[in-house]
Design a protein around this motif. Sequence first.
Motif, PDB file in Angstrom:
ATOM      1  N   ARG A 149       0.855  -1.182   0.000  1.00 23.82           N
ATOM      2  CA  ARG A 149       0.000   0.000   0.000  1.00 23.82           C
ATOM      3  C   ARG A 149       0.893   1.235   0.000  1.00 23.82           C
ATOM      4  N   THR A 150       0.331   2.387  -0.286  1.00 24.55           N
ATOM      5  CA  THR A 150       1.058   3.644  -0.223  1.00 24.55           C
ATOM      6  C   THR A 150       1.041   4.172   1.201  1.00 24.55           C
ATOM      7  N   GLY A 151       2.196   4.585   1.687  1.00 21.44           N
ATOM      8  CA  GLY A 151       2.293   5.198   3.005  1.00 21.44           C
ATOM      9  C   GLY A 151       2.492   6.692   2.890  1.00 21.44           C
ATOM     10  N   ARG A 152       2.024   7.401   3.889  1.00 20.64           N
ATOM     11  CA  ARG A 152       2.214   8.852   3.973  1.00 20.64           C
ATOM     12  C   ARG A 152       3.148   9.141   5.127  1.00 20.64           C
ATOM     13  N   THR A 153       4.106  10.018   4.912  1.00 15.63           N
ATOM     14  CA  THR A 153       4.996  10.429   5.981  1.00 15.63           C
ATOM     15  C   THR A 153       5.351  11.892   5.776  1.00 15.63           C
ATOM     16  N   ARG A 154       6.298  12.404   6.551  1.00 14.79           N
ATOM     17  CA  ARG A 154       6.667  13.806   6.403  1.00 14.79           C
ATOM     18  C   ARG A 154       8.028  14.052   7.016  1.00 14.79           C
ATOM     19  N   THR A 155       8.644  15.139   6.596  1.00 18.70           N
ATOM     20  CA  THR A 155       9.871  15.620   7.220  1.00 18.70           C
ATOM     21  C   THR A 155       9.526  16.671   8.273  1.00 18.70           C
ATOM     22  N   ALA A 156      10.453  16.898   9.183  1.00 20.61           N
ATOM     23  CA  ALA A 156      10.293  17.942  10.186  1.00 20.61           C
ATOM     24  C   ALA A 156      10.656  19.299   9.586  1.00 20.61           C
ATOM     25  N   PRO A 157      10.197  20.389  10.198  1.00 22.29           N
ATOM     26  CA  PRO A 157      10.630  21.715   9.739  1.00 22.29           C
ATOM     27  C   PRO A 157      12.135  21.903   9.926  1.00 22.29           C
ATOM     28  N   ALA A 158      12.696  22.855   9.224  1.00 20.47           N
ATOM     29  CA  ALA A 158      14.113  23.165   9.356  1.00 20.47           C
ATOM     30  C   ALA A 158      14.410  23.665  10.769  1.00 20.47           C
ATOM     31  N   PRO A 159      15.638  23.501  11.236  1.00 19.46           N
ATOM     32  CA  PRO A 159      15.983  23.953  12.593  1.00 19.46           C
ATOM     33  C   PRO A 159      15.613  25.411  12.810  1.00 19.46           C
TER      34      PRO A 159
END
Length: 532
Positions: A149-159
């Motif tokens: 299946r397709t997963g959704r994720t994300r990166t954190a904001p820049a420092p």
Amino acid sequence: MSGPPHHREQSHLPDRRTLLSTALGAAALGSGTGRAAALAPGAGHDGTRDRGNPFNLGIASGDPSPDGFVLWTRLAHEPLAEDGRGGMPDRVIDVDWQIAEDEGFRRVVRSGTEQALPARAHSVHVEPTGLKPDREYYYRFRVGRHTTRTGRTRTAPAPGAPSSSLTVCTASCAAWEHGFFTAYRRIAEEEPDLVLHLGDYIYELGHLQYPVLSGIARDVAGSEARTLADYRRRYAQYRTDPDLQLAHAVAPWVVVWDDHELDNNWAGQHPELPQLGFDERRAASFRAYYENMPLRSAAKPQGTDMRLYRRIEWGGLANFHVLDTRQYRDDQACGGLVGPCGAESAPERSITGDRQENWLLDGLRRSGARWDLLAQQVMFARNDTLDGPLTSTSMDTWDGYTASRGRITRGWIEAGVRNPVVLTGDIHEHYAADLRTDYTDPASEVVGSELVTTSVTSGGDAEEDEFTGDPDNPHIRFHSGMRGYLRTRITPEELRADFRVLPYVSRAGAPVDTKASFAVADGVPGLQHGTG
């Protein structure tokens, strides 16, 4: 254990509601999305025959950073195979992966091939880098003609970057036999930015070893987990749960263990009860934990050691100081029974160990975040469970390590931490508490807040018992024994906590409701208001 897997990554030149609705409607997990730009079908990389879908344990992502995250899967044709190998052949299998900016994979930004090794239970950990900060991404894996299946994720904001809001769901304690994992499905429906799991992801206990008044909802496979095969098999059973798979697929997770990933109430080098081969059991459980969690390679266990304490930074908005209160603690005071008996207050006693304590205090001093959240396992505030003038406290919580609690509390005061909040699991109940400098003095200064999430299932169905005031614990503002999870929405102005509850877990499909809500205002320690 074998050396690091071979890894090939390729860079590519340059919604989420669709993902969730598609996932919620999927009858069989592990199938592809059927969208455009799908990975091409085919036989295995070595040309051997297709044994069927190997993605029965789902997918996951975790530990987001500004330029990446961890992607995880584990191959298993037969998840409950007795030998813990998931019915997989004793050979290396190539696993393809893709990351895209869109659910349809028309804008693929990273792809590669990772080797799933028999020595690691055919688990895969991918750590892509060079991605854009504060962005949603989609990912999937493929072996032969089978695509996840397709997963959704994300990166954190820049420092240091400003962030308008962050939604976090916190969960803990999911005993398979005690109920269905509907709470995980409700978490998925929240579409959080991040999921914190604070321990007891599995229970090591075997069939009927953990009785509950509401009755056994479903059978756990096998007896008490003690060997590597046992722990691998237990994780595999949990990982087959469709609600748990869904929650992993919609958001990155930050995980840490408590006790039942190894042995009830273990403390450092000490098991709950004397037993032979505890070091071997500990090493086996650590290895299985890494194999089944979306953890970075820095957490890879070395025998009986595994570093899980770490810091997840969310731009300038929040720092999550993830603590391990099991691996380095002194043994429980008072013979592990309730206290106080005097031993719990010995100044040399620690629940974190010196190195982790120094790491935490240094991180608090250096923090420039609006909110500093200590994500950890056992109740931080004092909790007197005996009515009347006498006191009874659990030696397995910070009440059994009062000097350690005092040092951490003074540390954030002296560091001038703007908004300290402790997030806790373990106790199978919701709590909201003010943190004070002296719990024996109701007039002492409030210096922080604690939000405790109840269990996903552990304890089974519960009555709607609650209180909003306790004369023996005036700092505790709310309590409920129902099952559920904690939802927090963090903004620069406030942290709002919603205590989410399910009316039952003995059967699947329970609705969710908010039992109570509290807010912590920026710069004002303690819980400021609550609504029913």
